[in-house]
Design a protein around this motif. Structure first.
Motif: not given
Ligand code: SF4
Length: 496
Positions: A59-61, A79-80, A477-483
């Motif tokens: 993920p993009l941190v 939670e993630r 926002r809402g991108e699943a790849r963002v952590e």
């Protein structure tokens, strides 16, 4: 996606454009140009083929902090997080997981804008691929690790060398382009593995030609020839004399602080003269530097004060009967207080071991109390002044100038970096200040490290930045790849 493709460099045939029917995608994030089948990962495990799309797997941190500016961290309830909380001034997009655009004529993967106190700030993030990179290891110990310039090895391969010792610490230089790419393939692979482990704050055992075996781990005590180092010396022998002279005065007639660098002799030292101490007539071996300060009293080693001394009396060359007298009290101590012995001269002026008086023992213990814990420090050093800059601006030298003028701030995983003076953007960062899993590798071999350039929008435009590729922070926002991760409060907030 757990099976990786071959780590060998691809053949020319393999570099031919993939047939769409194969479902194969070619990763162009580094020169290896892996061709990745559906459901597989590339040679570095950073990219995979997900439903026919080249996908950065980690993920993009994004680092988060509270808006109160008081250093409190945002709770994420364990939670993630899916990016719903992205807020200007409270979210910092790092290069971790951003991916790389290679060759570098493409704009960086993420060029993000946010409004800070009414000023639009741009953060350009990427994962730099560095052949020109190395580690500077500071190992807090006086113990002898090996001669300067000696080879540092892991699994028999040279990964670096011993460099100039610093005050209370031994220094190793590890990695660098010559070990990564200038030697055998095995040397490069082992160097890359060792660097990656050190950057991930894992322990690495290394041997030094003509010296010790040492286990180095960032933020932990070094283990030298199987012994964990506890203390960093309080100072050299001369400094120790200076610090504690007053406390010894009246309780000892002579104090000799054994040290590999400068062995101090209290009654001859400026500190002893200041206290009107009588010369004791005990002459130590070695080369006299200035009064009460002696070089080379013994060879380096793992004994008293980083010397090979195990019997402290062995460094006494002679005792002058004109100055010495029976009953004289002598303390010999190391610069960590780890070694100490008390002697009283007999009728023949021979030092005889005796029980250490309480007043002396207190000061010996205070030497130990004043020693800081011995730690290993790992600083990653790399050059970001090359083609990577083209991902930031079409006029790269302006980025270099902007960094030099402190208009553009450079961070690595959000951690502050030191940028060297002179040409290029050669930076150093303490790996313990960086988030977990900041580093990766590619099999050329080279290390992958996150980089962020933060600059006001006006300055970004003026340097020829890729303004047409700027996206607002909230578009993530809402991108699943963002952590999201907590901002490490030890670091200054980068969006200032
Ligand atoms: S090694 Fe990694 S980054 Fe390089 S081409 Fe292969 S998958 Fe892409």
């Amino acid at each position: 996606m757990s099976t990786r493709e071959s780590t060998d460099l691809p053949s020319p045939e393999a570099l031919a454009p993939a047939k769409p029917a194969d479902g194969i995608v070619t990763c162009d994030a580094c020169p290896v140009l892996c061709r990745i089948r559906p459901g597989k990962t590339g040679a570095c495990d950073r990219y995979g083929n997900s439903d026919g799309k080249l996908t950065r797997l980690e993920p993009l941190v994004v680092l988060e902090r509270t808006l109160e500016q008081d250093g409190k961290l945002v709770p994420f309830l364990g939670e993630r997080w899916n990016g719903a909380m992205l807020r200007d001034g409270a979210s910092f997009v790092t290069g971790i997981g951003a991916g790389t655009t290679y060759p570098d004529y493409k704009p960086a993967p993420f060029i993000v804008s946010s409004s800070i106190d009414g000023v639009d700030m741009i953060t350009v993030v990427t994962e730099g691929i560095f052949s020109y990179c190395g580690l500077k290891l500071k190992i807090d110990t006086d113990r002898y690790l090996g001669p300067e310039q000696a080879a540092v090895r892991v699994k028999g391969e040279q990964i670096g060398h011993v460099t100039t010792a610093e005050y209370g610490s031994q220094m190793l230089s590890v990695g660098g382009v010559h070990h990564l790419t200038g030697g055998s393939k095995k040397e490069g692979v082992i160097t890359c593995e060792a660097m990656l482990a050190l950057c991930a704050k894992q322990p690495v055992e290394m041997t030094i030609d003509g010296g010790a075996t040492v286990i180095v781990q960032a933020g932990q005590a070094p283990i030298i020839d199987g012994a964990r180092e506890e203390r960093m010396r309080v100072g050299c022998g001369s400094a120790t004399i200076g610090i504690f002279a007053q406390q010894w005065h009246g309780h000892a007639d002579e104090v000799i602080v054994v040290d590999d660098h400068i062995t101090g002799v209290l009654s001859e030292h400026q500190a002893g003269r200041f206290l009107d101490m009588r010369p004791a007539g005990i002459r130590v071996r070695g080369r006299k530097s200035t009064p009460g300060r002696y070089f080379q009293v013994a060879d380096p080693g793992t004994g008293w004060g980083g010397t090979d001394v195990t019997d402290p009396l062995s460094i006494i060359e002679r005792i002058d009967p004109k100055a010495a007298r029976p009953g004289m009290r002598l303390l010999m101590v190391s610069t960590t207080g780890e070694h100490a012995a008390w002697f009283v001269l007999d009728e023949l002026l021979v030092p005889r071991a005796a029980e250490m008086p309480a007043a002396i023992r207190v000061v010996v213990e205070r030497i130990g109390e004043n020693c800081e814990p011995a730690l290993c420090s790992v600083l990653f050093m790399a050059g970001a002044g090359g083609s990577l800059r083209a991902g930031v601006t079409e006029n790269p030298v302006r980025l270099t100038r902007s960094v030099r003028a402190e208009i553009t701030r450079v961070t690595s995983g959000g951690a502050p970096v030191y940028v060297w003076p002179g040409g290029g953007i050669t930076y150093m960062v303490d790996v313990t200040t960086m988030p977990e899993r900041s580093f990766g590798y590619v099999p050329t071999p080279a290390l992958v490290a996150p980089l962020e350039f933060t600059v006001p929008l006006d300055a970004y435009r003026a340097m020829g930045g890729h303004v047409e590729h700027v996206r607002r922070l909230d578009t993530l926002r809402g991108e699943a790849r963002v952590e999201a991760r907590d901002w490490p409060a030890v670091n200054p907030w980068p969006l200032r």
